[in-house]
Design a protein around this motif. Sequence first.
Motif, PDB file in Angstrom:
ATOM      1  N   LYS A  29       0.265  -1.554  -0.023  1.00 56.52           N
ATOM      2  CA  LYS A  29       0.273   0.308   0.242  1.00 56.52           C
ATOM      3  C   LYS A  29       0.553   1.446   0.215  1.00 56.52           C
ATOM      4  N   GLN A  36       2.446   6.332  -6.836  1.00 56.72           N
ATOM      5  CA  GLN A  36       1.528   6.331  -7.629  1.00 56.72           C
ATOM      6  C   GLN A  36       0.882   5.731  -8.338  1.00 56.72           C
ATOM      7  N   ARG A  37       0.765   4.463  -8.272  1.00 61.85           N
ATOM      8  CA  ARG A  37       0.814   3.668  -9.430  1.00 61.85           C
ATOM      9  C   ARG A  37      -0.132   2.444  -8.581  1.00 61.85           C
ATOM     10  N   THR A  38      -1.349   2.815  -7.547  1.00 61.10           N
ATOM     11  CA  THR A  38      -1.533   2.100  -7.225  1.00 61.10           C
ATOM     12  C   THR A  38      -3.188   1.185  -8.557  1.00 61.10           C
ATOM     13  N   ASP A  39      -3.458   1.791  -9.091  1.00 56.27           N
ATOM     14  CA  ASP A  39      -4.550   1.844 -10.236  1.00 56.27           C
ATOM     15  C   ASP A  39      -3.815   1.031 -11.053  1.00 56.27           C
ATOM     16  N   THR A  40      -2.870   1.339 -11.631  1.00 62.28           N
ATOM     17  CA  THR A  40      -1.376   0.022 -12.425  1.00 62.28           C
ATOM     18  C   THR A  40      -1.626  -1.105 -11.756  1.00 62.28           C
ATOM     19  N   GLU A  42      -3.813  -2.329  -9.661  1.00 63.39           N
ATOM     20  CA  GLU A  42      -5.071  -2.960  -9.936  1.00 63.39           C
ATOM     21  C   GLU A  42      -5.175  -3.053 -11.481  1.00 63.39           C
ATOM     22  N   THR A  43      -5.055  -2.748 -12.521  1.00 67.18           N
ATOM     23  CA  THR A  43      -4.848  -3.045 -13.361  1.00 67.18           C
ATOM     24  C   THR A  43      -4.315  -4.402 -13.901  1.00 67.18           C
ATOM     25  N   LYS A  46      -6.403  -7.566 -12.262  1.00 69.63           N
ATOM     26  CA  LYS A  46      -7.949  -7.391 -13.234  1.00 69.63           C
ATOM     27  C   LYS A  46      -7.441  -8.149 -14.260  1.00 69.63           C
ATOM     28  N   SER A  93       4.911  -0.829 -11.300  1.00 68.65           N
ATOM     29  CA  SER A  93       4.294   0.052 -10.635  1.00 68.65           C
ATOM     30  C   SER A  93       4.758   0.621  -8.672  1.00 68.65           C
TER      31      SER A  93
END
Length: 126
Positions: A29, A36-40, A42-43, A46, A93
């Motif tokens: 976390k 600043q790569r949390t979205d990356t 998660e992608t 996914k 990430s």
Amino acid sequence: MSPKTILLLGALISGLGVMIGAFGAHGLKDILAATQRTDTFETAVKYQMYHALGLLLVGILMVQFPALTGMKFTGICFLIGILIFSGSLYILSVTGITWLGAITPIGGLFMIAGWLNLVWILAKNL
């Protein structure tokens, strides 16, 4: 690859997706927030999960419809796609090494090739 191998890989990679996702949400976390790569991240999780389920689908189709030819290629494309696409995003990430983003689309192309090959096989045989 045999149907058994594809099914085992699908199940294994699905389980790893859950573990990696949980590790990212809890153990990484702070690192992901710092880069600043949390979205990356998660992608990556996914798409790993989507294509691991795709591997399971391919394995099941191979068992249920052994006359379908070309399914191994679909499985190989999904596997390579997961390794390159999700793998590069995981490393990006955590490390912030941005040039890895340049190879991510190669993994995406393998994923697309797998799905297109599956469409071709199903359209041709069903």
